[in-house]
Design an enzyme around this catalytic site. Structure first.
Site, PDB file in Angstrom:
ATOM      1  N   HIS A  68       7.696  -6.272  -5.968  1.00  0.00           N
ATOM      2  CA  HIS A  68       7.066  -6.957  -4.834  1.00  0.00           C
ATOM      3  C   HIS A  68       5.743  -6.272  -4.454  1.00  0.00           C
ATOM      4  O   HIS A  68       4.717  -6.940  -4.272  1.00  0.00           O
ATOM      5  CB  HIS A  68       8.040  -6.956  -3.641  1.00  0.00           C
ATOM      6  CG  HIS A  68       7.467  -7.507  -2.378  1.00  0.00           C
ATOM      7  ND1 HIS A  68       7.756  -8.774  -1.919  1.00  0.00           N
ATOM      8  CD2 HIS A  68       6.626  -6.959  -1.463  1.00  0.00           C
ATOM      9  CE1 HIS A  68       7.106  -8.975  -0.786  1.00  0.00           C
ATOM     10  NE2 HIS A  68       6.411  -7.895  -0.481  1.00  0.00           N
ATOM     11  N   GLU A  69       5.760  -4.958  -4.378  1.00  0.00           N
ATOM     12  CA  GLU A  69       4.535  -4.240  -4.002  1.00  0.00           C
ATOM     13  C   GLU A  69       3.495  -4.316  -5.119  1.00  0.00           C
ATOM     14  O   GLU A  69       2.298  -4.375  -4.841  1.00  0.00           O
ATOM     15  CB  GLU A  69       4.844  -2.782  -3.635  1.00  0.00           C
ATOM     16  CG  GLU A  69       5.832  -2.602  -2.476  1.00  0.00           C
ATOM     17  CD  GLU A  69       5.468  -3.374  -1.206  1.00  0.00           C
ATOM     18  OE1 GLU A  69       4.269  -3.630  -0.964  1.00  0.00           O
ATOM     19  OE2 GLU A  69       6.401  -3.735  -0.452  1.00  0.00           O
ATOM     20  N   HIS A  72       1.564  -7.361  -4.535  1.00  0.00           N
ATOM     21  CA  HIS A  72       0.453  -7.188  -3.589  1.00  0.00           C
ATOM     22  C   HIS A  72      -0.743  -6.547  -4.292  1.00  0.00           C
ATOM     23  O   HIS A  72      -1.879  -6.925  -4.056  1.00  0.00           O
ATOM     24  CB  HIS A  72       0.885  -6.320  -2.403  1.00  0.00           C
ATOM     25  CG  HIS A  72       1.783  -7.029  -1.442  1.00  0.00           C
ATOM     26  ND1 HIS A  72       1.503  -8.281  -0.950  1.00  0.00           N
ATOM     27  CD2 HIS A  72       2.958  -6.668  -0.870  1.00  0.00           C
ATOM     28  CE1 HIS A  72       2.471  -8.655  -0.118  1.00  0.00           C
ATOM     29  NE2 HIS A  72       3.381  -7.689  -0.064  1.00  0.00           N
TER      30      HIS A  72
HETATM   31 ZN   LIG Z   1       5.089  -7.536   1.041  1.00  0.00          ZN
END
Ligand SMILES: [Zn+2]
Length: 136
Positions: A68-69, A72
């Site tokens: 998830h990171e 980003h």
């Molecule tokens: Zn996030």
């Protein structure tokens, strides 16, 4: 969009392991106690990308949070999500959805659903627990 990038990453790095991809991209992964409600966050200060992961996470949650990171990092460069969360309400949902979608597709790797297989069956075969299926 997120899906295309995950396939490229998979092909470039020969793995769908988010921790290995982060290491090969020189992104630091730090494990910290972030309390009960935060899985992780991403910072990029002076061009040094760092993924912070809650050391309390167990099992699937840990690679998912790293993925998830990473989402980003690749999809929202320069966006400071902890800052956004404190200062705006709009747009945080959208980037969180994008990062979750990215994470799921990265962890699926190059597996393909088979004829007659439901997306539910397919995701279970990929090792994705049921509570993450909504991000598909
Ligand atoms: Zn996030």
């Amino acid at each position: 969009m997120g899906k295309h990038i995950t396939i490229e990453l998979f092909q470039t790095h020969g793995t769908n392991c988010p921790i290995r991809i982060a290491t090969e991209r020189e992104i630091t992964v730090l494990y910290e106690d972030l309390g009960k409600n935060t899985w992780g966050y991403y910072t990029c200060i002076r061009r040094m990308p760092v993924i912070h992961i809650n050391s309390r996470l167990q099992g699937f949650l840990r690679p998912f949070a790293v993925a998830h990171e990473l989402g980003h990092h690749f999809l929202h460069p320069g966006v400071n999500t902890p800052f956004l969360r404190r200062n705006t309400l709009f747009s945080i949902d959208k980037i969180e959805r994008e990062a979750n979608h990215f994470a799921l597709h990265l962890l699926i790797g190059d597996l393909q659903s088979e004829l007659g297989e439901t997306s539910h069956q397919f995701l279970l075969r990929c090792g994705i627990p049921e509570q993450f299926h909504e991000f598909y």
